[in-house]
Design an enzyme around this catalytic site. Structure first.
Site, PDB file in Angstrom:
ATOM      1  N   HIS A  21      -5.749  10.052  -6.834  1.00  0.00           N
ATOM      2  CA  HIS A  21      -5.287   9.867  -5.201  1.00  0.00           C
ATOM      3  C   HIS A  21      -4.287  11.033  -4.659  1.00  0.00           C
ATOM      4  O   HIS A  21      -5.199  11.035  -3.627  1.00  0.00           O
ATOM      5  CB  HIS A  21      -4.263   8.792  -5.571  1.00  0.00           C
ATOM      6  CG  HIS A  21      -4.340   7.692  -6.159  1.00  0.00           C
ATOM      7  ND1 HIS A  21      -3.318   6.664  -7.527  1.00  0.00           N
ATOM      8  CD2 HIS A  21      -4.660   6.601  -5.362  1.00  0.00           C
ATOM      9  CE1 HIS A  21      -3.470   5.968  -7.497  1.00  0.00           C
ATOM     10  NE2 HIS A  21      -4.412   5.604  -6.500  1.00  0.00           N
ATOM     11  N   LYS A  45      -1.241  -7.307  -7.836  1.00  0.00           N
ATOM     12  CA  LYS A  45      -1.304  -6.418  -8.704  1.00  0.00           C
ATOM     13  C   LYS A  45      -0.192  -6.658 -10.172  1.00  0.00           C
ATOM     14  O   LYS A  45      -0.223  -5.807 -10.983  1.00  0.00           O
ATOM     15  CB  LYS A  45      -2.130  -5.390  -8.731  1.00  0.00           C
ATOM     16  CG  LYS A  45      -3.517  -5.536  -7.952  1.00  0.00           C
ATOM     17  CD  LYS A  45      -3.599  -4.285  -7.603  1.00  0.00           C
ATOM     18  CE  LYS A  45      -4.873  -3.873  -6.559  1.00  0.00           C
ATOM     19  NZ  LYS A  45      -5.425  -2.182  -6.533  1.00  0.00           N
ATOM     20  N   ARG A  93     -14.703   5.627  -5.932  1.00  0.00           N
ATOM     21  CA  ARG A  93     -15.548   6.301  -7.151  1.00  0.00           C
ATOM     22  C   ARG A  93     -16.334   6.231  -7.353  1.00  0.00           C
ATOM     23  O   ARG A  93     -17.117   5.887  -8.415  1.00  0.00           O
ATOM     24  CB  ARG A  93     -13.898   5.871  -7.935  1.00  0.00           C
ATOM     25  CG  ARG A  93     -13.084   6.562  -8.112  1.00  0.00           C
ATOM     26  CD  ARG A  93     -11.742   5.707  -8.281  1.00  0.00           C
ATOM     27  NE  ARG A  93     -11.344   4.749  -8.207  1.00  0.00           N
ATOM     28  CZ  ARG A  93     -10.584   3.538  -8.003  1.00  0.00           C
ATOM     29  NH1 ARG A  93      -9.551   3.794  -9.615  1.00  0.00           N
ATOM     30  NH2 ARG A  93     -10.328   2.476  -7.982  1.00  0.00           N
ATOM     31  N   SER A 131      -5.414   4.176 -12.283  1.00  0.00           N
ATOM     32  CA  SER A 131      -3.800   3.430 -12.439  1.00  0.00           C
ATOM     33  C   SER A 131      -4.139   2.322 -13.418  1.00  0.00           C
ATOM     34  O   SER A 131      -3.527   2.584 -14.686  1.00  0.00           O
ATOM     35  CB  SER A 131      -2.816   3.041 -11.665  1.00  0.00           C
ATOM     36  OG  SER A 131      -3.020   4.305 -10.457  1.00  0.00           O
TER      37      SER A 131
END
Ligand code: ADP
Length: 176
Positions: A21, A45, A93, A131
């Site tokens: 990030h 989440k 990504r 993460s």
């Protein structure tokens, strides 16, 4: 005609902020001169850190950069309109990121045609970082030193240990 002065927003869950990030934030600053970063509060989440904590970590880790950090609830395009952001910055990504991001960008365009989504490819050094995986590695006692800043790694280790204790877990404290 182009509008080089469009202000850009980098939204995300940031639970917690990773070196990937931060790399994207730095590159966003280079591209746009300055960057707004916003933590999504209502992420489905089940985040480990509260929105305030995530904002605090982002602020600490972006000190010295032309970055403003805040949080928002609801649709990102509504937040963009309220605050006058014309660009949403997102990172890519993997091919699987592309699928999801493509869908989201098109949905956002349908909702707000005046807000453009811009994608930046992840740096190859960080392209595998997420993460979610970092939390799994740390929860299992792995070393996450190459994925997070020391401050964030400490905060995450402390939080996971707290959660483990309150869940009555028996795993030994993990090392970073
Ligand atoms: P979200 O829940 O919105 O996907 P994340 O915090 O997981 O929130 O990610 C925010 C944005 O940052 C997404 O566009 C994601 O693809 C991008 N991103 C996440 N990790 C990296 C990384 N290692 N390198 C580049 N971009 C990343």
């Amino acid at each position: 005609m182009g509008n080089a002065s469009k202000r850009a927003l980098y939204p995300g869950t940031f639970d917690p902020v990773t070196l990937g990030h931060l790399d994207l934030i730095r590159r966003g600053c280079d591209l746009f001169g300055k960057l707004a970063v916003a933590v999504a509060e209502n992420a489905s989440k089940d985040p480990v850190f509260t929105a305030e904590e995530r904002v605090g970590m982002l602020r600490a880790e972006t000190k010295g950069l032309p970055v403003e950090v805040d949080s928002f609830r609801g649709l990102v395009v509504d937040y963009c309109r309220r605050r006058g952001y014309g660009v949403i910055l997102r990172g890519l990504r993997t091919v699987s990121d592309f699928e999801f991001e493509f869908q989201m960008a098109l949905t956002n365009r349908a909702l707000a045609g005046d807000v453009e989504t811009v994608f930046v490819m992840a740096h190859e050094k960080y392209a595998y970082l997420s993460s979610r995986l970092i939390k799994e590695v740390l929860a299992s006692g792995g070393d996450v030193g190459g994925f997070l800043t020391p401050g964030v790694a400490r905060a995450l280790r402390d939080r996971l240990e707290e959660m483990e204790r309150s869940a009555g877990g028996t795993r030994p404290p993990s090392k970073t």
